[in-house]
Scaffold this active site. Structure first.
Site, short mmCIF file in Angstrom:
data_model
loop_
_atom_site.label_atom_id
_atom_site.label_comp_id
_atom_site.label_asym_id
_atom_site.label_seq_id
_atom_site.Cartn_x
_atom_site.Cartn_y
_atom_site.Cartn_z
CG ASP A 1 -6.78 6.90 12.34
OD1 ASP A 1 -7.94 7.27 12.08
OD2 ASP A 1 -5.94 6.64 11.46
CB SER B 1 5.58 2.73 -0.13
OG SER B 1 5.40 3.76 -1.08
CB VAL B 2 3.28 -0.49 3.78
CG1 VAL B 2 3.40 -1.75 4.62
CG2 VAL B 2 3.08 0.71 4.69
N GLY C 1 0.83 -1.20 0.00
CA GLY C 1 0.00 0.00 0.00
C GLY C 1 0.85 1.24 0.00
#
Length: 397
Positions: A168, A55-56, A49
């Site tokens: 969150d 980014s991951v 993702g």
């Protein structure tokens, strides 16, 4: 960090065979060379993702451990702060329903955080994403996810010192391991609350549809803000609906607006996700809906704390006679900014510069598919903390 996405969730589904890091408190410092090799040079093929933070990537260490690596894109003061907060919080938490830290890398030019990879991705992917048609979330699994996530928040709010506010809580930040056990993740927005402090005033970060009104309006964050978000998550899990849904004609409706008439008339069965095909426990359903209705009350002092929420869901608390959601509706201009539809989960991040006031900042499009960040104006309400009478001090952070 504190991203609009969950790093483990993407189109890529890797073979299982990971180690659950939440139960394993060991973590270490990785070298950049190790993580570069594990992710095949941070290859696009390994990308899980992408968000505003960077980014991951999925990776595999030399000893066979599957990992997810969050790679910071920018090296500025905000990113450094969120990196430091997330590493510090992750290193503190030790609970089976919280995603722990596997390790990190903080070189001269790189900031990376390493987690265990979750093979069943996130709750979002099963409710609204790529696995929504597979009906893997039966009632038993949903109840396990509800209770496990709630227990994780009890730990953050009441057991760890200093207490931690997540800020969150949402479906994309509830990760699922190989047995569908929930792990609350993504602590980039977390706040550590010293003993004796009732709430903090801070810049607003979060996801439209989940934000408590006093946080959205006043920037005042407390454990009660997480309780509100968890109430939205309960309604989402029971119904399979999104926190904000698109109606014909371009109108948008929050899940509380949809659920309130049904709850007030005790039409609980009409709230249930059709994908369950009527297979659920009615007593458990009533308790979950009661907990949700209390969690999303507009005034924070009317919400239970997370220990009380768990007691309600388990049936060990006194049951209320009637239920009614008394929440605050988002203004139309904020609702119009939400871009979610049944087939498109776009993301809009809210940027706040250090010299912006609480009504400054701007929206920008994210390439992520995991929610809507935004600072919101909502309908006028009294300052929810005036009634606290100075019982505990407020700090700014």
């Amino acid at each position: 960090m504190g991203s609009s996405m969950s790093w483990c969730c993407g189109a890529k589904r890797v073979d299982q065979g990971f180690v659950n890091g939440a139960a394993n408190s060991s973590w270490r410092i990785f070298t950049y060379k190790e993580l570069y090799a594990a992710t095949n040079g941070f290859s696009e093929d390994n990308m899980l993702g992408e968000g505003g933070f960077g980014s991951v990537y999925w990776g595999k260490t030399t000893d066979g451990l599957q990992i997810a690596v969050k790679k910071l894109k920018a090296m500025n003061s905000k990113a450094e702060m969120e990196f430091a907060v997330e590493v510090e919080v992750l290193a503190r938490v030790r609970h089976k329903n919280l995603l722990g830290l596997r390790g990190y890398c903080a070189g001269a030019e790189h900031r990376l955080i390493v987690y265990d990879y979750m093979p069943n991705l996130s709750l979002l992917s099963h409710l609204h994403g790529e696995f929504r048609g597979e009906a893997q979330l039966d009632w038993k699994r949903r109840m396990n996810i509800i209770l496990g996530s709630a227990e994780g928040l009890v730990y953050l709010h009441h057991e760890v010192k200093p207490h931690i506010i997540h800020r969150d809580i949402k479906a994309s930040n509830v990760l699922l391991d190989s047995e569908f056990e929930p792990l609350v993740a993504d602590f980039g927005f977390a706040k550590l609350i010293p003993d004796g402090v009732s709430h903090m005033t801070t810049r607003v970060k979060g996801t439209l549809g989940y934000l408590a009104p006093e946080y959205a309006m006043w920037g005042k964050v407390s454990e009660s803000c997480d309780v509100y978000s968890f109430g939205i998550l309960l309604l989402e899990l029971v119904s399979g609906r999104k926190p904000i849904e698109k109606l014909p004609g371009g109108l948008r409706r929050t899940i509380t607006e949809w659920a309130d008439p049904l709850i007030s008339k005790a039409r609980f069965r009409d709230l249930v996700d059709p994908r369950l095909r009527g297979d659920f426990n009615e007593a458990q359903l009533r308790r979950v809906i009661e907990a949700a209705a209390l969690c999303v009350q507009g005034e924070p002092e009317r919400r239970p704390d997370m220990r009380e929420v768990v007691a309600i869901i388990k049936g060990t608390a006194a049951q209320g006679e009637g239920m009614r959601i008394e929440s605050i509706r988002y203004k139309e201009d904020l609702m119009a900014m939400d871009q979610n539809s049944d087939d498109d989960i776009d993301a809009y991040a809210y940027d706040v510069d250090d010299d912006d006031d609480m009504r400054g900042g701007k929206f920008r499009r994210e390439s992520s598919v995991y929610g809507v960040f935004g600072k919101m104006d909502v309908q006028k309400m009294a300052d929810p903390y005036v009634g606290y009478g100075g019982r505990r001090e407020m700090v700014h952070g």
